[in-house]
Design a protein around this motif. Sequence first.
Motif, PDB file in Angstrom:
ATOM      1  N   VAL A 459     -35.401 -23.000  40.356  1.00 13.73           N
ATOM      2  CA  VAL A 459     -35.776 -22.120  39.249  1.00 13.73           C
ATOM      3  C   VAL A 459     -35.866 -22.722  37.917  1.00 13.73           C
ATOM      4  CG1 VAL A 459     -35.260 -19.932  37.995  1.00 13.73           C
ATOM      5  CG2 VAL A 459     -35.164 -20.136  40.574  1.00 13.73           C
ATOM      6  N   ARG A 460     -34.671 -23.310  37.384  1.00 15.35           N
ATOM      7  CA  ARG A 460     -34.694 -24.009  36.433  1.00 15.35           C
ATOM      8  C   ARG A 460     -35.820 -25.272  36.167  1.00 15.35           C
ATOM      9  NH1 ARG A 460     -28.912 -24.345  37.390  1.00 15.35           N
ATOM     10  NH2 ARG A 460     -29.249 -26.641  37.562  1.00 15.35           N
ATOM     11  N   GLU A 461     -36.055 -25.887  37.218  1.00 18.62           N
ATOM     12  CA  GLU A 461     -36.964 -26.970  37.286  1.00 18.62           C
ATOM     13  C   GLU A 461     -38.618 -26.308  37.255  1.00 18.62           C
ATOM     14  OE1 GLU A 461     -38.483 -30.922  39.574  1.00 18.62           O
ATOM     15  OE2 GLU A 461     -36.496 -30.214  39.976  1.00 18.62           O
ATOM     16  N   MET A 462     -38.771 -25.116  37.932  1.00 13.65           N
ATOM     17  CA  MET A 462     -39.978 -24.662  37.671  1.00 13.65           C
ATOM     18  C   MET A 462     -40.192 -23.973  36.467  1.00 13.65           C
ATOM     19  SD  MET A 462     -41.162 -22.816  41.391  1.00 13.65           S
ATOM     20  CE  MET A 462     -39.607 -21.838  41.435  1.00 13.65           C
ATOM     21  N   ALA A 463     -39.109 -23.433  35.825  1.00  9.21           N
ATOM     22  CA  ALA A 463     -39.375 -22.818  34.503  1.00  9.21           C
ATOM     23  C   ALA A 463     -39.550 -24.046  33.471  1.00  9.21           C
ATOM     24  CB  ALA A 463     -38.069 -22.029  34.091  1.00  9.21           C
ATOM     25  N   ALA A 464     -38.931 -24.928  33.474  1.00  7.73           N
ATOM     26  CA  ALA A 464     -39.325 -25.986  32.678  1.00  7.73           C
ATOM     27  C   ALA A 464     -40.495 -26.735  32.770  1.00  7.73           C
ATOM     28  CB  ALA A 464     -38.237 -27.206  32.958  1.00  7.73           C
ATOM     29  N   LEU A 508     -37.855 -30.945  29.824  1.00  8.86           N
ATOM     30  CA  LEU A 508     -37.510 -30.380  28.551  1.00  8.86           C
ATOM     31  C   LEU A 508     -37.961 -31.308  27.486  1.00  8.86           C
ATOM     32  CD1 LEU A 508     -34.332 -28.287  29.541  1.00  8.86           C
ATOM     33  CD2 LEU A 508     -36.611 -27.452  28.974  1.00  8.86           C
ATOM     34  N   LEU A 509     -37.601 -32.715  27.788  1.00  8.92           N
ATOM     35  CA  LEU A 509     -37.743 -33.647  26.757  1.00  8.92           C
ATOM     36  C   LEU A 509     -39.193 -33.942  26.495  1.00  8.92           C
ATOM     37  CD1 LEU A 509     -36.636 -35.873  24.929  1.00  8.92           C
ATOM     38  CD2 LEU A 509     -36.620 -37.624  26.778  1.00  8.92           C
ATOM     39  N   SER A 510     -39.950 -33.828  27.592  1.00 10.20           N
ATOM     40  CA  SER A 510     -41.677 -33.705  27.330  1.00 10.20           C
ATOM     41  C   SER A 510     -42.059 -32.698  26.507  1.00 10.20           C
ATOM     42  CB  SER A 510     -42.150 -33.731  28.789  1.00 10.20           C
ATOM     43  OG  SER A 510     -41.778 -34.887  29.418  1.00 10.20           O
ATOM     44  N   ALA A 511     -41.432 -31.375  26.743  1.00  4.82           N
ATOM     45  CA  ALA A 511     -41.815 -30.369  25.661  1.00  4.82           C
ATOM     46  C   ALA A 511     -41.515 -30.473  24.496  1.00  4.82           C
ATOM     47  CB  ALA A 511     -41.158 -29.210  26.509  1.00  4.82           C
ATOM     48  N   LEU A 512     -40.163 -31.158  24.286  1.00  6.21           N
ATOM     49  CA  LEU A 512     -39.726 -31.320  22.842  1.00  6.21           C
ATOM     50  C   LEU A 512     -40.748 -32.278  22.211  1.00  6.21           C
ATOM     51  CD1 LEU A 512     -37.484 -30.543  20.873  1.00  6.21           C
ATOM     52  CD2 LEU A 512     -36.028 -32.520  21.802  1.00  6.21           C
ATOM     53  N   LEU A 513     -41.101 -33.471  22.936  1.00  7.53           N
ATOM     54  CA  LEU A 513     -41.937 -34.353  22.310  1.00  7.53           C
ATOM     55  C   LEU A 513     -43.246 -33.740  21.989  1.00  7.53           C
ATOM     56  CD1 LEU A 513     -41.200 -37.518  24.701  1.00  7.53           C
ATOM     57  CD2 LEU A 513     -40.665 -37.165  22.053  1.00  7.53           C
TER      58      LEU A 513
END
Length: 533
Positions: A459-464, A508-513
């Motif tokens: 679930v965490r991975e799909m949400a991310a 999450l790092l990709s999202a932050l970038l």
Amino acid sequence: MKEEEEEGDSSLQQASALIDALISSSYSVPSFAGKWQSIREKLGKLNSGLSPVDTSSKGIPELDILLQSLIATVNQTQLLSDDCSNESYRGGKLRLRSDLDMIIAKLNLHIKHLDEIYASGILTRSRAIILSKPGAAATREDMRLYAKDLFSRLRIGGLELRVRALAELNDILSVDEKYVKIVATEVDDGISILITLLELVDLGIQEEALEAVLMIAGFESYRGNLAICGIIGPLVRLLESGSELGKLRAGKILQRMTHNSDNSWSVSGQGGVNTLLKICSSVNSSKELVVLACGILRNISVVVEIKRFMVDEGAISVFANLVSSKEEAIQIQAIEFLAYLAYEDEAIKQKLIRERVIESLVHVLDPNSSYSSKTREVVLRAIESCCFSSTNVVNILMSSGYVNKLLFFLRNGEISIQESALKATSKLSGVSEEARRVMGDLGFMPELVKLLDTKSFEVREMAAESLCNLISIQKNRKKFVQEDHNVSKILQLLNPEEEKPVATKKLLLSALLALTESNSCRRKIDIQFFLSR
């Protein structure tokens, strides 16, 4: 009189012994295998017909004449067997082939003569010795003899005797698998006799014979024997005209038989596709029968040509109607089957569009409708598996309120349906830019952030992943950083001290970038990073 009875008894024993010896030796004959198979089958029928005759039946002139003629035929056949075995071919192979055809014709006459004797009432089953059911410690031979005795009664007995014999047969088949093997492989014409009984008018005999076949079909290793003997045609006909119980048993057998795609062609060739579609579309069909028909159609649709044929015959309309059935089991079968038909098949997807099947599936997701959570979960999986690869279908989903319903179940659904909604969110956000814009506007991102803290790794991975997809849209990035909590949560999860899976942290790092591409977003991140220290 006593001498006549002894002579008759001797003829009966002699005929039986000669037949047994000939059947056994004929298996080693190298030439004309097909004709010797036919001869063995007919000898087996004669032996089964004679086996129940007891001493009180001796001295009957008609029987004595038959026995003497039969002995002569068997002796003649034995000579031909010797010729075929040593390949002497006296008179040539053509002459030998003709002689074998004459033997087959003679055996047919003997079978007919024996049937006439039984039909006349001169020789009846009431005079026969009926073997007792072997006990638990019985030998394999005792079991085989008992099974053969039952089939003798099935072959030449009257209606009442056949019904009793079938009941006894089903009893032994249900309690000991050894009997199933004996019937399927060791009783001459055992399966053929059962198939013959399926064609009788009497419904009771049909139902009991179907029960026996159903138990045999429960073993994959014997389904080939059933198919070779021609079981498919009678089963399809019983689906059309049998009793309710007969239809159910025929359906169960066909469902097992069609696990082998080779049998799918036989079902289609016997008109089975139209029969099964008719069952699915009839208001008079029982729930259990419709579910079975759906299962059989699903099995045979693995053959592409048959799948195309059933679609041409209106399968999509039939199953689209079943989606709105009041029976959950039927709904689920219909939804899964439609998804299977459309998977990686653009032509069929276009048919789904024309017949407004997509809208019907989305309607099932309406929280105000009466559909069960299980059915909705199946719909979510079905749409996710077959609809996102087509731009046309995605557009229809967007215009029919699908994304709103997805968000509802992401927020309010039970765990299983919530995970299905999340999986659909992740996949849809990865294939459609328009979907990403709509999801951002509707408020998916805060819900996805909440799911980053769940215990489930999947679930965490799909949400991310979903969050990363949504943040790729500039408008969504601005919305995301407006909530300080969102940025702080990502920074928190990226903290080296946080024990999170590497895959999730990379997403999450990709999202932050992606967020840092905007000056205003970057300032927000700097502020949150400073506050978190």
